[in-house]
Motif scaffolding. Structure first.
Motif, PDB file in Angstrom:
ATOM      1  N   SER A   1      55.724 -45.813 -89.974  1.00 51.84           N
ATOM      2  CA  SER A   1      54.321 -46.065 -89.626  1.00 51.84           C
ATOM      3  C   SER A   1      53.503 -44.777 -89.648  1.00 51.84           C
ATOM      4  O   SER A   1      52.364 -44.760 -90.146  1.00 51.84           O
ATOM      5  N   SER A   2      54.075 -43.693 -89.134  1.00 53.40           N
ATOM      6  CA  SER A   2      53.346 -42.421 -89.107  1.00 53.40           C
ATOM      7  C   SER A   2      53.144 -41.876 -90.516  1.00 53.40           C
ATOM      8  O   SER A   2      52.110 -41.246 -90.802  1.00 53.40           O
ATOM      9  N   GLU A   3      54.096 -42.125 -91.412  1.00 51.89           N
ATOM     10  CA  GLU A   3      53.933 -41.692 -92.807  1.00 51.89           C
ATOM     11  C   GLU A   3      52.822 -42.481 -93.495  1.00 51.89           C
ATOM     12  O   GLU A   3      52.076 -41.931 -94.322  1.00 51.89           O
ATOM     13  N   ILE A   4      52.712 -43.764 -93.166  1.00 53.84           N
ATOM     14  CA  ILE A   4      51.612 -44.571 -93.708  1.00 53.84           C
ATOM     15  C   ILE A   4      50.275 -44.070 -93.180  1.00 53.84           C
ATOM     16  O   ILE A   4      49.270 -44.034 -93.911  1.00 53.84           O
ATOM     17  N   ASP A   5      50.255 -43.654 -91.915  1.00 54.05           N
ATOM     18  CA  ASP A   5      49.020 -43.128 -91.321  1.00 54.05           C
ATOM     19  C   ASP A   5      48.535 -41.880 -92.054  1.00 54.05           C
ATOM     20  O   ASP A   5      47.319 -41.637 -92.141  1.00 54.05           O
ATOM     21  N   VAL A   6      49.454 -41.077 -92.568  1.00 51.17           N
ATOM     22  CA  VAL A   6      49.066 -39.892 -93.339  1.00 51.17           C
ATOM     23  C   VAL A   6      48.314 -40.318 -94.595  1.00 51.17           C
ATOM     24  O   VAL A   6      47.257 -39.755 -94.935  1.00 51.17           O
ATOM     25  N   ASN A   7      48.827 -41.312 -95.296  1.00 50.95           N
ATOM     26  CA  ASN A   7      48.171 -41.797 -96.515  1.00 50.95           C
ATOM     27  C   ASN A   7      46.803 -42.399 -96.209  1.00 50.95           C
ATOM     28  O   ASN A   7      45.853 -42.247 -96.982  1.00 50.95           O
ATOM     29  N   ILE A   8      46.728 -43.100 -95.073  1.00 51.04           N
ATOM     30  CA  ILE A   8      45.434 -43.671 -94.680  1.00 51.04           C
ATOM     31  C   ILE A   8      44.425 -42.564 -94.402  1.00 51.04           C
ATOM     32  O   ILE A   8      43.255 -42.642 -94.810  1.00 51.04           O
ATOM     33  N   ALA A   9      44.870 -41.534 -93.705  1.00 48.78           N
ATOM     34  CA  ALA A   9      43.975 -40.411 -93.395  1.00 48.78           C
ATOM     35  C   ALA A   9      43.539 -39.703 -94.683  1.00 48.78           C
ATOM     36  O   ALA A   9      42.377 -39.298 -94.821  1.00 48.78           O
ATOM     37  N   LYS A  10      44.450 -39.558 -95.647  1.00 45.83           N
ATOM     38  CA  LYS A  10      44.108 -38.905 -96.918  1.00 45.83           C
ATOM     39  C   LYS A  10      43.089 -39.710 -97.719  1.00 45.83           C
ATOM     40  O   LYS A  10      42.310 -39.142 -98.493  1.00 45.83           O
ATOM     41  N   SER A  11      43.106 -41.021 -97.549  1.00 47.48           N
ATOM     42  CA  SER A  11      42.204 -41.872 -98.338  1.00 47.48           C
ATOM     43  C   SER A  11      40.738 -41.567 -98.054  1.00 47.48           C
ATOM     44  O   SER A  11      39.872 -41.870 -98.876  1.00 47.48           O
ATOM     45  N   ASN A  12      40.443 -40.954 -96.907  1.00 46.15           N
ATOM     46  CA  ASN A  12      39.060 -40.611 -96.576  1.00 46.15           C
ATOM     47  C   ASN A  12      38.527 -39.441 -97.398  1.00 46.15           C
ATOM     48  O   ASN A  12      37.340 -39.119 -97.325  1.00 46.15           O
ATOM     49  N   TYR A  13      39.397 -38.776 -98.158  1.00 49.01           N
ATOM     50  CA  TYR A  13      38.937 -37.722 -99.064  1.00 49.01           C
ATOM     51  C   TYR A  13      38.228 -38.304-100.285  1.00 49.01           C
ATOM     52  O   TYR A  13      37.435 -37.631-100.931  1.00 49.01           O
ATOM     53  N   TYR A  14      38.514 -39.551-100.624  1.00 53.11           N
ATOM     54  CA  TYR A  14      38.056 -40.131-101.887  1.00 53.11           C
ATOM     55  C   TYR A  14      36.854 -41.053-101.671  1.00 53.11           C
ATOM     56  O   TYR A  14      36.683 -41.650-100.603  1.00 53.11           O
ATOM     57  N   PRO A  15      36.006 -41.183-102.700  1.00 49.66           N
ATOM     58  CA  PRO A  15      34.873 -42.115-102.609  1.00 49.66           C
ATOM     59  C   PRO A  15      35.365 -43.543-102.425  1.00 49.66           C
ATOM     60  O   PRO A  15      36.449 -43.913-102.875  1.00 49.66           O
ATOM     61  N   SER A  16      34.537 -44.338-101.772  1.00 54.39           N
ATOM     62  CA  SER A  16      34.904 -45.738-101.560  1.00 54.39           C
ATOM     63  C   SER A  16      33.763 -46.632-102.016  1.00 54.39           C
ATOM     64  O   SER A  16      32.583 -46.318-101.816  1.00 54.39           O
TER      65      SER A  16
ATOM     66  N   SER B   1      27.892 -50.882-102.478  1.00 53.67           N
ATOM     67  CA  SER B   1      27.536 -49.573-101.933  1.00 53.67           C
ATOM     68  C   SER B   1      28.667 -48.597-102.221  1.00 53.67           C
ATOM     69  O   SER B   1      29.841 -48.933-102.116  1.00 53.67           O
ATOM     70  N   LEU B   2      28.318 -47.405-102.589  1.00 50.90           N
ATOM     71  CA  LEU B   2      29.276 -46.351-102.899  1.00 50.90           C
ATOM     72  C   LEU B   2      29.157 -45.262-101.852  1.00 50.90           C
ATOM     73  O   LEU B   2      28.065 -44.717-101.646  1.00 50.90           O
ATOM     74  N   ASN B   3      30.289 -44.953-101.210  1.00 54.13           N
ATOM     75  CA  ASN B   3      30.308 -43.915-100.175  1.00 54.13           C
ATOM     76  C   ASN B   3      31.064 -42.707-100.707  1.00 54.13           C
ATOM     77  O   ASN B   3      32.241 -42.792-101.043  1.00 54.13           O
ATOM     78  N   ILE B   4      30.379 -41.588-100.832  1.00 54.80           N
ATOM     79  CA  ILE B   4      30.989 -40.353-101.315  1.00 54.80           C
ATOM     80  C   ILE B   4      31.098 -39.378-100.149  1.00 54.80           C
ATOM     81  O   ILE B   4      30.086 -38.892 -99.638  1.00 54.80           O
ATOM     82  N   PRO B   5      32.332 -39.114 -99.671  1.00 56.17           N
ATOM     83  CA  PRO B   5      32.496 -38.232 -98.516  1.00 56.17           C
ATOM     84  C   PRO B   5      32.194 -36.771 -98.872  1.00 56.17           C
ATOM     85  O   PRO B   5      32.885 -36.163 -99.681  1.00 56.17           O
ATOM     86  N   ILE B   6      31.154 -36.255 -98.316  1.00 57.10           N
ATOM     87  CA  ILE B   6      30.760 -34.864 -98.562  1.00 57.10           C
ATOM     88  C   ILE B   6      30.792 -34.051 -97.267  1.00 57.10           C
ATOM     89  O   ILE B   6      31.337 -32.951 -97.213  1.00 57.10           O
ATOM     90  N   PHE B   7      30.257 -34.662 -96.213  1.00 58.40           N
ATOM     91  CA  PHE B   7      30.098 -33.909 -94.972  1.00 58.40           C
ATOM     92  C   PHE B   7      31.229 -34.130 -93.973  1.00 58.40           C
ATOM     93  O   PHE B   7      31.246 -33.493 -92.929  1.00 58.40           O
ATOM     94  N   ASN B   8      32.135 -35.064 -94.280  1.00 56.04           N
ATOM     95  CA  ASN B   8      33.191 -35.367 -93.304  1.00 56.04           C
ATOM     96  C   ASN B   8      34.562 -34.838 -93.722  1.00 56.04           C
ATOM     97  O   ASN B   8      35.584 -35.284 -93.221  1.00 56.04           O
TER      98      ASN B   8
END
Length: 207
Positions: free
Chosen positions: A29-44, A84-91
Motif C-alpha cells: 500500500s505504501s509503495e502505491i502511495d508513492v506512485n499516487i504522490a508522483k502522479s501530481n507532477y504530471y498534467p491532468s 479542463s486541463l490542470n498543469i501543475p506549476i506552483f505545487n
C-alpha cells in the motif's frame, strides 16, 4: 515422532502467518502511495458532461391544450460537455514533499516487515528449542524406564526366593512406576511442543 526443523517451519510460516501478511500488505500500500504522490507532477485532464430538461403536468400550449411531457422534455432539454486541463506549476514543492513522505512510509513499512519476520523466526526457534528439549527428555525417560524395568525384574526374582525383603521390593516397584509415569508425561509434553511447531506451518492443533 518426527521433530519439525526450525528452518523448515519458518520457510512455511513466513508465507502464511497473519502478522507477516499484514506487514506485506502495508508495504504494498505504501509503495502505491508513492506512485499516487508522483502522479501530481504530471498534467491532468478532466472531462464533465451534463444533461437536463424540465416538464410540468399543467403546462398548456398556445391553443390552451395541455402539452405532453415528451414534448416539454424535447423542447427544454439541454446538454453540456466540458473539459479542463490542470498543469501543475506552483505545487511542485508540495508534490515533492508528498513523494518524500511517501517514500519514508515505504522505508517504515519495510522495517516493520523485517521486524515481524525476525520476531517470527525468534518465536519458532524458541518453540523448536522447547520441542527439542522435550524430545531429549522423552529419550532419557525411556532409557530410565528400561533401566528401572530391568532392575525391578531382578528384584522381583530375588524377592520370590527370599533374597530381598518386601521393603526393597516395594521401593524397586515404586521407582519403576514413577519412571513409567515420567515417560508418559514427557511423551505428551513432546507431542504438544511439536504441535506448536505444526501451528506455525498452518496445521490446526488437534490433540
Amino acid at each position: 515422532m518426527k521433530l519439525n526443523k526450525a528452518d523448515e517451519v519458518y520457510a512455511i510460516a513466513v508465507d502464511i502467518m497473519p502478522q507477516i501478511k499484514k506487514a506485506n500488505y502495508t508495504l504494498e500500500s505504501s509503495e502505491i502511495d508513492v506512485n499516487i504522490a508522483k502522479s501530481n507532477y504530471y498534467p491532468s485532464l478532466s472531462l464533465s458532461a451534463q444533461w437536463g430538461a424540465s416538464a410540468n403536468w399543467l403546462m398548456e400550449d398556445p391553443n390552451g391544450f395541455n402539452r405532453s411531457l415528451g414534448d416539454q422534455i424535447n423542447s427544454t432539454k439541454n446538454t453540456y460537455i466540458g473539459a479542463s486541463l490542470n498543469i501543475p506549476i506552483f505545487n511542485k514543492l508540495q508534490t515533492r514533499t508528498n513523494v518524500k513522505n511517501a517514500r519514508i512510509s515505504v522505508l517504515d513499512a519495510k522495517f516493520s516487515l523485517q521486524q515481524e519476520k525476525l520476531a517470527l523466526r525468534k518465536e519458532i526457534q524458541q518453540a523448536y528449542a522447547d520441542a527439542l528439549a522435550a524430545y531429549n527428555k522423552y529419550l532419557s525417560s525411556y532409557e530410565a524406564v528400561m533401566s528401572y524395568k530391568e532392575s525391578f525384574r531382578y528384584t522381583e526374582q530375588k524377592f520370590s526366593v527370599g533374597l530381598v525383603n518386601s521393603v526393597d521390593f516395594n521401593v524397586a516397584k515404586t521407582d519403576f512406576t514413577r519412571a513409567q509415569s515420567d515417560l508418559l508425561q514427557s511423551k505428551y509434553e513432546y507431542i504438544l511442543r511439536n504441535k506448536i511447531l505444526d501451528f506455525y506451518k498452518g496445521i490446526p492443533i488437534v490433540l
